[in-house]
Design an enzyme around this catalytic site. Structure first.
Site, PDB file in Angstrom:
ATOM      1  N   GLY A 182       0.850 -24.492 -34.432  1.00 24.50           N
ATOM      2  CA  GLY A 182       0.024 -25.150 -35.432  1.00 24.50           C
ATOM      3  C   GLY A 182       0.810 -26.191 -36.205  1.00 24.50           C
ATOM      4  N   ASP A 225      -5.860 -28.610 -26.860  1.00 27.01           N
ATOM      5  CA  ASP A 225      -6.180 -29.346 -25.633  1.00 27.01           C
ATOM      6  C   ASP A 225      -5.603 -30.756 -25.679  1.00 27.01           C
ATOM      7  OD1 ASP A 225      -7.627 -27.165 -24.645  1.00 27.01           O
ATOM      8  OD2 ASP A 225      -9.427 -27.799 -25.717  1.00 27.01           O
ATOM      9  N   ASP A 245     -10.096 -30.622 -39.016  1.00 23.61           N
ATOM     10  CA  ASP A 245     -10.735 -29.792 -37.990  1.00 23.61           C
ATOM     11  C   ASP A 245      -9.736 -29.612 -36.850  1.00 23.61           C
ATOM     12  OD1 ASP A 245     -12.282 -28.581 -36.065  1.00 23.61           O
ATOM     13  OD2 ASP A 245     -13.845 -30.099 -36.018  1.00 23.61           O
ATOM     14  N   LYS A 264     -12.679 -26.788 -22.849  1.00 25.88           N
ATOM     15  CA  LYS A 264     -11.234 -26.971 -22.764  1.00 25.88           C
ATOM     16  C   LYS A 264     -10.839 -27.864 -21.584  1.00 25.88           C
ATOM     17  CE  LYS A 264      -8.377 -23.999 -24.262  1.00 25.88           C
ATOM     18  NZ  LYS A 264      -8.206 -24.614 -25.581  1.00 25.88           N
TER      19      LYS A 264
END
Length: 297
Positions: free
Chosen positions: A214, A245, A239, A40
């Protein structure tokens, strides 16, 4: 040019692509396996650099082949690695299963990241030069707190992604300027199921909150201001690894450039939308011209 410093993790992502993720006790056949630099911290540094900032990485890699590749990947993306230490032992790894709907499940092995439990000489001086400090929770919490406290001493904005989700100590919340959880993390941190309620509860703890939703977009709350709901571009996800991030890195750049909040959120959402259309984490992150094109679409 905007300067973003990231204190956090570097991992080699070991990614398996499957039609459907296995249930407990189940064995499935995957269609592909890849090793992709990630973590991350590293992801956010690369996202910030590609979004147009000068980016610096504070963290650690192991003295193994993964460590060499992780450092090279950061440098090839324009990230300064002078404060990325090399330690004895293995680098961190993340074991990721990605299904055909773009969803993922991840197991992280800290490796060298576990040694980043304090600030080393020079780290605070670097943080002091930043326009923003990006933090996550894949290194020991003591270092995250120390980094945020150093940023506060020097008037540097802190942007914390609370992932992997865990209880946040009061001393960290006290020096966090902007908290950026996803829906799942917001729920775990507040025991609320509605994103608006979760964001409002988090706003009692920090001055600003962005809950990423999302494909729906994101919800922004700031003390004393009306909530903002910013939609995400409509794309087909391949994906979702690294999307959060990408969003955090691009958002930090946009805010440091003093873009209005709604514009900054839309710009970061455009960056994340590009990343989910590509496989992998760091390799999926867009460069500034791509973000500008998506943002203007």
């Amino acid at each position: 040019m905007t300067h973003i410093v990231v204190l956090g993790s570097t991992n080699m992502d070991l990614v398996t692509y499957v039609a459907t993720a296995p249930q407990r006790g189940e064995t499935v056949t995957g269609r592909e396996f890849r090793t992709i630099p990630g973590g991350k911290g590293s992801n956010q540094a690369i996202a910030a650099a590609r979004a147009g900032a000068t980016a610096s990485m504070i963290g650690a890699v192991g003295n193994d082949a993964y460590g060499l590749r992780l450092r090279e990947t950061l440098e090839q993306s324009g990230v300064d690695t002078d404060f990325l230490r090399t330690v004895e032992g293995p680098s961190g790894t993340a074991h990721i299963v990605v299904d055909d709907e773009g969803g993922n499940a991840i197991v992280v092995i800290p490796g060298a990241n576990g040694t980043v439990d304090h600030l080393s000489p020079g780290d605070e001086g670097l943080i002091a030069t930043a326009d923003a400090l990006l933090l996550q929770l894949e290194i020991p919490l003591a270092a995250v707190v120390a980094g945020a406290e150093a940023a506060r001493r020097h008037g540097v904005r802190t942007v914390l992604t609370p992932s992997p989700a865990q209880p946040l100590p009061p001393e960290l919340l006290a020096v966090t300027d902007l908290l950026v959880p996803n829906e799942y993390e917001a729920v775990l941190l507040t025991d609320r199921t509605d994103p608006r309620e979760a964001a409002a509860a988090l706003l009692d703890l920090v001055p600003e909150v962005v809950v990423t939703l999302g494909a729906t977009g994101c919800l922004y709350l700031r003390r004393g201001a009306e909530p903002l709901v910013v939609p995400a571009p409509h794309v087909t996800a391949v994906d979702s690894t690294g999307a959060g991030d990408t969003f955090a890195g691009a958002l930090a750049v946009a805010l440091a450039e003093e873009k209005p909040v709604r514009e900054a959120l839309s710009w970061a959402a455009a960056a994340a939308a590009i990343s989910v259309q590509r496989e992998g984490a760091s390799v999926s992150m867009p460069y500034r011209p791509e973000i500008e094109k998506q943002y203007g679409a």
